[in-house]
Design a protein around this motif. Structure first.
Motif, PDB file in Angstrom:
ATOM      1  N   LYS A  65      -1.443   8.800  11.871  1.00 50.08           N
ATOM      2  CA  LYS A  65      -1.229   7.488  11.262  1.00 50.08           C
ATOM      3  C   LYS A  65      -0.872   7.637   9.790  1.00 50.08           C
ATOM      4  O   LYS A  65      -1.123   8.669   9.180  1.00 50.08           O
ATOM      5  N   ASP A  66      -0.275   6.565   9.236  1.00 42.99           N
ATOM      6  CA  ASP A  66       0.089   6.558   7.817  1.00 42.99           C
ATOM      7  C   ASP A  66      -1.124   6.204   6.972  1.00 42.99           C
ATOM      8  O   ASP A  66      -1.800   5.203   7.239  1.00 42.99           O
ATOM      9  N   VAL A  67      -1.387   7.010   5.946  1.00 43.09           N
ATOM     10  CA  VAL A  67      -2.504   6.802   5.042  1.00 43.09           C
ATOM     11  C   VAL A  67      -1.941   6.535   3.647  1.00 43.09           C
ATOM     12  O   VAL A  67      -1.089   7.293   3.164  1.00 43.09           O
ATOM     13  N   VAL A  68      -2.418   5.453   3.008  1.00 46.60           N
ATOM     14  CA  VAL A  68      -1.951   5.081   1.677  1.00 46.60           C
ATOM     15  C   VAL A  68      -3.082   5.307   0.679  1.00 46.60           C
ATOM     16  O   VAL A  68      -4.177   4.756   0.842  1.00 46.60           O
ATOM     17  N   LEU A  69      -2.817   6.100  -0.346  1.00 46.88           N
ATOM     18  CA  LEU A  69      -3.767   6.329  -1.440  1.00 46.88           C
ATOM     19  C   LEU A  69      -3.371   5.428  -2.599  1.00 46.88           C
ATOM     20  O   LEU A  69      -2.219   5.451  -3.051  1.00 46.88           O
ATOM     21  N   ARG A  70      -4.341   4.642  -3.097  1.00 48.18           N
ATOM     22  CA  ARG A  70      -4.057   3.680  -4.172  1.00 48.18           C
ATOM     23  C   ARG A  70      -4.869   4.006  -5.415  1.00 48.18           C
ATOM     24  O   ARG A  70      -6.015   4.463  -5.322  1.00 48.18           O
ATOM     25  N   CYS A  71      -4.262   3.710  -6.569  1.00 45.86           N
ATOM     26  CA  CYS A  71      -4.903   3.905  -7.868  1.00 45.86           C
ATOM     27  C   CYS A  71      -4.612   2.665  -8.715  1.00 45.86           C
ATOM     28  O   CYS A  71      -3.451   2.349  -8.988  1.00 45.86           O
ATOM     29  N   THR A  72      -5.668   1.933  -9.099  1.00 42.92           N
ATOM     30  CA  THR A  72      -5.492   0.687  -9.856  1.00 42.92           C
ATOM     31  C   THR A  72      -6.426   0.663 -11.053  1.00 42.92           C
ATOM     32  O   THR A  72      -7.525   1.227 -11.025  1.00 42.92           O
TER      33      THR A  72
END
Length: 384
Positions: free
Chosen positions: A169-176
């Motif tokens: 599956k597609d995994v999204v890493l976020r930085c905010t």
């Protein structure tokens, strides 16, 4: 030709007169000069201090009183410019602009010596804007504008994974970040294993995301995100663990079984509760019920019967002819019925025995009987 020559002569004289006047005015106005250079915007971080430079020189012809005025120009032409600090009549006025009271001062204790620069401390984002330094000493007037940008350094960013962290599956890493002056830039790197992002990863430095497509177990590891702008940087770390696909069928079957077991336990509890409640209700009704056909205890009946029979036997020997008839009648009333007679329906109760004939005393004597006195008894056999 004479008229034309006169016209040219008049035009030449007027031009010379105008040039002399302009030269005179320029000479008078050019006595006061602001020598500070630099027109680039000044960028500072929130909380820092800044010096806004404004150096000037005077000429002998500048003989009027010296006035120095710093103002924050309004971004909208419909609004009024705000005077920040003022020097006039050899005196400094620093309380013109309330948001900067106590934070703005002249750089020199004596600005008339040619230093009109100011220092602004504890910068805030609201301090951003265009500032103007205006120096006046009649007849000379000069001004200079400069732009100040107060930037906020990035706050501590938050790193997290979005979506299911499963293989395939597609995994999204976020930085905010919650604070920080734009433009912001985000950069991701893997700090474990080969310290390289997966081959299928696509990074967006503006949005601060890394999209790992068709994630595999090799994508597991520690990642670091660095958020930066022109005045500072901050970073955060994230550990990513890519797990094998979950057994969906097993999870569903287990959930169904668990639900059925819970329902069965609830049904058993309700059944036991109803049984106990009905039992208590039945026992309560039995205790409150009054039954008229319950026989007395056999021990009391047999005791009373034995006592009565014994009393009758002991009394026969001393019976007199006068009370024999009374004893015969009283015997049928003093007799305590047995349990079978008590439980027998009224229609089957035997009739009382026939009354024996009363015998006279002489007849009783001829038969060998001895007349005696028999004490009276009540129904339960007690002697009265």
């Amino acid at each position: 030709m004479t008229v034309f020559a006169c016209f040219l002569m008049i035009m030449f004289v007027a031009a010379v007169t105008l040039m002399c006047s302009l030269h005179s005015n320029l000479g008078m106005a050019s006595g006061l000069e602001i020598t500070s250079t630099g027109q680039e915007p000044i960028q500072k971080a929130k909380g820092q201090s800044v010096k806004l430079d404004c150096q000037f020189t005077l000429a002998p012809e500048d003989s009027g009183p010296l006035d120095i005025e710093w103002s924050l120009l309004a971004s909208d032409n419909q609004k009024e410019d705000k005077v920040v600090i003022l020097y006039s009549g050899d005196r400094t006025y620093e309380d013109y602009y309330e948001p900067m009271i106590g934070r703005v001062h002249f750089n020199s204790p004596d600005p008339k010596k040619g230093d009109a620069s100011i220092n602004l401390t504890g910068l805030k984002p609201t301090d951003s804007g265009t500032y103007q330094c205006k120096v006046k000493k009649a007849p000379g007037i000069r001004s200079k504008k400069m732009q100040l940008i107060v930037m906020v350094r990035p706050s501590k960013p938050r790193c997290y994974a979005e979506g299911a962290t499963e293989e395939g599956k597609d995994v999204v890493l976020r930085c905010t970040t919650s604070e920080g002056t734009k433009p912001m830039k985000y950069s991701w790197e893997k700090t474990s294993d080969h310290k390289l992002l997966p081959a299928s990863a696509v990074m967006d430095p503006v949005a601060g995301t890394v999209n790992v497509r068709n994630a595999s177990a090799a994508a597991s590891g520690t990642y670091r995100c660095v958020a930066s702008n022109r005045v500072g940087t901050e970073e955060c770390t994230l550990y990513l663990k890519v797990t094998p696909p979950a057994n969906t069928a097993g999870i569903i079957a287990g959930s169904i079984i668990a639900v059925l077991l819970i329902l069965l336990i609830i049904a058993i509890i309700l059944f036991c509760f109803c049984r106990i409640r009905n039992k208590k209700k039945y026992e309560k009704e039995i205790c409150n019920e009054i039954r008229e056909d319950v026989p007395p205890p056999k021990s009391r009946a047999s005791t009373a019967r034995s006592f009565t029979v014994g009393s009758q036997r002991s009394s026969l020997g001393s019976m007199s002819p006068s009370n024999l008839h009374e004893f015969t009648q009283k015997a049928q009333y003093d007799k305590i019925p047995s349990s079978e007679e008590y439980e027998r329906p009224p229609s089957h109760v035997p009739l009382p025995p026939p009354t024996a004939p009363r015998m006279a005393g002489p007849n009783l004597s001829r038969m060998g009987g001895i007349p005696v006195m028999i004490p009276a008894q009540n129904r339960d056999g007690s002697i009265v």
